[in-house]
Design a protein around this motif. Sequence first.
Motif, PDB file in Angstrom:
ATOM      1  N   UNK A  35       0.900  -1.419   0.030  1.00 22.17           N
ATOM      2  CA  UNK A  35       0.127  -0.125   0.102  1.00 22.17           C
ATOM      3  C   UNK A  35       0.903   1.363  -0.067  1.00 22.17           C
ATOM      4  N   UNK A  36       1.942   1.315   0.769  1.00 27.47           N
ATOM      5  CA  UNK A  36       2.738   2.386   0.959  1.00 27.47           C
ATOM      6  C   UNK A  36       3.574   2.470  -0.410  1.00 27.47           C
ATOM      7  N   UNK A  37       3.886   1.399  -0.964  1.00 31.20           N
ATOM      8  CA  UNK A  37       4.785   1.254  -2.095  1.00 31.20           C
ATOM      9  C   UNK A  37       3.711   1.868  -3.452  1.00 31.20           C
ATOM     10  N   UNK A  38       2.441   1.653  -3.373  1.00 27.28           N
ATOM     11  CA  UNK A  38       1.751   1.812  -4.354  1.00 27.28           C
ATOM     12  C   UNK A  38       1.343   3.569  -4.362  1.00 27.28           C
ATOM     13  N   UNK A  39       1.396   4.159  -3.214  1.00 26.01           N
ATOM     14  CA  UNK A  39       1.095   5.315  -2.891  1.00 26.01           C
ATOM     15  C   UNK A  39       2.266   6.325  -3.581  1.00 26.01           C
ATOM     16  N   UNK A  40       3.349   5.602  -3.157  1.00 30.23           N
ATOM     17  CA  UNK A  40       4.679   6.454  -3.632  1.00 30.23           C
ATOM     18  C   UNK A  40       4.892   6.451  -5.029  1.00 30.23           C
ATOM     19  N   UNK A  91      11.280  20.431  -5.468  1.00 29.78           N
ATOM     20  CA  UNK A  91      10.230  21.131  -4.724  1.00 29.78           C
ATOM     21  C   UNK A  91       9.426  20.020  -4.460  1.00 29.78           C
ATOM     22  N   UNK A  92       8.971  19.227  -5.440  1.00 31.60           N
ATOM     23  CA  UNK A  92       7.960  18.127  -4.886  1.00 31.60           C
ATOM     24  C   UNK A  92       8.577  17.194  -3.842  1.00 31.60           C
ATOM     25  N   UNK A  93       9.641  16.729  -3.805  1.00 33.59           N
ATOM     26  CA  UNK A  93      10.211  15.912  -2.820  1.00 33.59           C
ATOM     27  C   UNK A  93      10.002  16.566  -1.564  1.00 33.59           C
ATOM     28  N   UNK A  94      10.314  17.750  -1.544  1.00 37.56           N
ATOM     29  CA  UNK A  94      10.463  18.711  -0.082  1.00 37.56           C
ATOM     30  C   UNK A  94       8.761  18.748   0.289  1.00 37.56           C
ATOM     31  N   UNK A 125       7.748  15.482   1.580  1.00 39.75           N
ATOM     32  CA  UNK A 125       8.793  14.694   2.494  1.00 39.75           C
ATOM     33  C   UNK A 125       9.477  13.573   2.012  1.00 39.75           C
ATOM     34  N   UNK A 126       9.935  13.596   0.932  1.00 38.46           N
ATOM     35  CA  UNK A 126      10.932  12.745   0.224  1.00 38.46           C
ATOM     36  C   UNK A 126      12.387  12.605   0.692  1.00 38.46           C
ATOM     37  N   UNK A 127      13.219  11.971   1.109  1.00 37.82           N
ATOM     38  CA  UNK A 127      14.546  12.120   1.250  1.00 37.82           C
ATOM     39  C   UNK A 127      15.235  12.204  -0.135  1.00 37.82           C
ATOM     40  N   UNK A 128      15.947  13.353   0.039  1.00 43.79           N
ATOM     41  CA  UNK A 128      16.652  13.935  -1.591  1.00 43.79           C
ATOM     42  C   UNK A 128      17.828  14.500  -1.238  1.00 43.79           C
ATOM     43  N   UNK A 129      18.788  14.870  -2.231  1.00 42.29           N
ATOM     44  CA  UNK A 129      20.087  15.494  -2.116  1.00 42.29           C
ATOM     45  C   UNK A 129      19.636  16.700  -2.650  1.00 42.29           C
ATOM     46  N   UNK A 146      27.136  10.308 -13.018  1.00 43.59           N
ATOM     47  CA  UNK A 146      27.621   9.566 -14.211  1.00 43.59           C
ATOM     48  C   UNK A 146      27.649  10.496 -15.417  1.00 43.59           C
ATOM     49  N   UNK A 147      28.074  11.960 -15.190  1.00 39.50           N
ATOM     50  CA  UNK A 147      28.187  12.745 -16.288  1.00 39.50           C
ATOM     51  C   UNK A 147      27.024  13.396 -16.615  1.00 39.50           C
ATOM     52  N   UNK A 148      25.753  13.236 -15.936  1.00 40.74           N
ATOM     53  CA  UNK A 148      24.236  13.664 -16.369  1.00 40.74           C
ATOM     54  C   UNK A 148      23.992  14.706 -15.123  1.00 40.74           C
ATOM     55  N   UNK A 149      23.236  15.885 -15.416  1.00 39.85           N
ATOM     56  CA  UNK A 149      22.581  16.541 -14.497  1.00 39.85           C
ATOM     57  C   UNK A 149      21.708  15.549 -13.638  1.00 39.85           C
ATOM     58  N   UNK A 150      21.556  15.707 -12.484  1.00 38.20           N
ATOM     59  CA  UNK A 150      21.067  14.792 -11.590  1.00 38.20           C
ATOM     60  C   UNK A 150      20.449  15.115 -10.308  1.00 38.20           C
ATOM     61  N   UNK A 151      19.684  14.238  -9.611  1.00 39.44           N
ATOM     62  CA  UNK A 151      19.025  14.779  -8.371  1.00 39.44           C
ATOM     63  C   UNK A 151      18.802  13.320  -7.475  1.00 39.44           C
ATOM     64  N   UNK A 152      19.330  12.850  -6.382  1.00 38.43           N
ATOM     65  CA  UNK A 152      19.432  11.730  -5.783  1.00 38.43           C
ATOM     66  C   UNK A 152      18.276  11.753  -4.936  1.00 38.43           C
ATOM     67  N   UNK A 153      17.651  10.841  -4.746  1.00 39.86           N
ATOM     68  CA  UNK A 153      16.303  10.475  -3.743  1.00 39.86           C
ATOM     69  C   UNK A 153      16.234   9.242  -3.383  1.00 39.86           C
ATOM     70  N   UNK A 154      15.564   8.925  -2.246  1.00 39.98           N
ATOM     71  CA  UNK A 154      15.099   7.414  -1.806  1.00 39.98           C
ATOM     72  C   UNK A 154      13.508   7.460  -1.606  1.00 39.98           C
ATOM     73  N   UNK A 155      13.130   6.257  -1.873  1.00 38.80           N
ATOM     74  CA  UNK A 155      11.825   6.136  -1.485  1.00 38.80           C
ATOM     75  C   UNK A 155      11.580   5.585  -0.090  1.00 38.80           C
ATOM     76  N   UNK A 156      10.301   5.520   0.462  1.00 45.69           N
ATOM     77  CA  UNK A 156      10.153   5.275   1.858  1.00 45.69           C
ATOM     78  C   UNK A 156      10.794   4.333   2.501  1.00 45.69           C
ATOM     79  N   UNK A 157      11.320   3.295   1.743  1.00 44.04           N
ATOM     80  CA  UNK A 157      12.072   2.090   2.170  1.00 44.04           C
ATOM     81  C   UNK A 157      13.598   2.217   2.113  1.00 44.04           C
TER      82      UNK A 157
END
Length: 314
Positions: free
Chosen positions: A18-23, A96-99, A102-106, A112-123
Amino acid sequence: MFTIPGHHHISMITKNASQNNHFYRYVLGLRRVKMTVNQDDPSMYHLFYGDKTGSPGTELSFFEIPAVGNTYRGTNAITRIGLLVPSEASLLFWKVRFEEYGVQHGEITTYANHPALKFEDPEGLQMVLLVSNGVKVAHWETWGKSEVPLEHQIQGMGSVEMTVRRLDKLASTLTDMFGYIEISRTDDETIFQSIKGEVFGEIVVRYLDGPKERPGRGSIHHLAIRVQNESELLYWEEQVKQRGFHSSGIVDRFYFKSLYFRESNGILFEIATDGPGFAIDGEVEHLGEKLDLPPFLEERRKEIEENLNPIEEY
């Protein structure tokens, strides 16, 4: 010789469907294209998310294991998933959406030479958004009912990161057997592409000695790479055998046919056909809305449904 056109899907472990489905549906805006079960263990859900039809190269799949423990990070594992977005403006939108959610992000950086944004799912599953600069999976189709505006939607899988003790062994499997091209090599990482210049077939390999990763919730089970049809799959089955790897043999998953093998570091690869696809047992407009079972499990539907907890929408 056949070539590998890119990634097919990637499969992970979740503790809570259920949590996975929501995210993945509501935060990331992907379509749930198939709600089914693990064909080898029908007591657990197998959920697929992707574009409008779950095209090869767009599919993120999850096995639900309610009793699973934590992941203990280490080596000899698939350690990060890249997802493609259209532009650097998209990275700002997602930050902005991650903030907001409440999504964990950098911070916005490069990967790997690409503009990027790291993040994690709730798990704690490690992911990174990568700017595609228009190089999306060719057959990607927008999902009109996505929670995310079209100009910022995720357009499929990009770089997949693997962390191993024996980098040269994995490099040999990728280049000598599958025909991947080594694009760059530094002290920190080596980058391979199945088609030169195309990020949707890119594998980033990092060297790390030490304990092997112990999988749990938020860990990555395997990467599936694409082949067009069963004739190509038979060819790759022979190549796997010739290199001395143990293969599962060809398995009919109903939505595609595939085979599995572990390379020398223990990384599990699947080789999967593009078709017939997820619309084989349902209309495109209603994909993922109900529990679908392959024909060989249909007679057990009542038993299977009784053993699954309903997925809650919230």
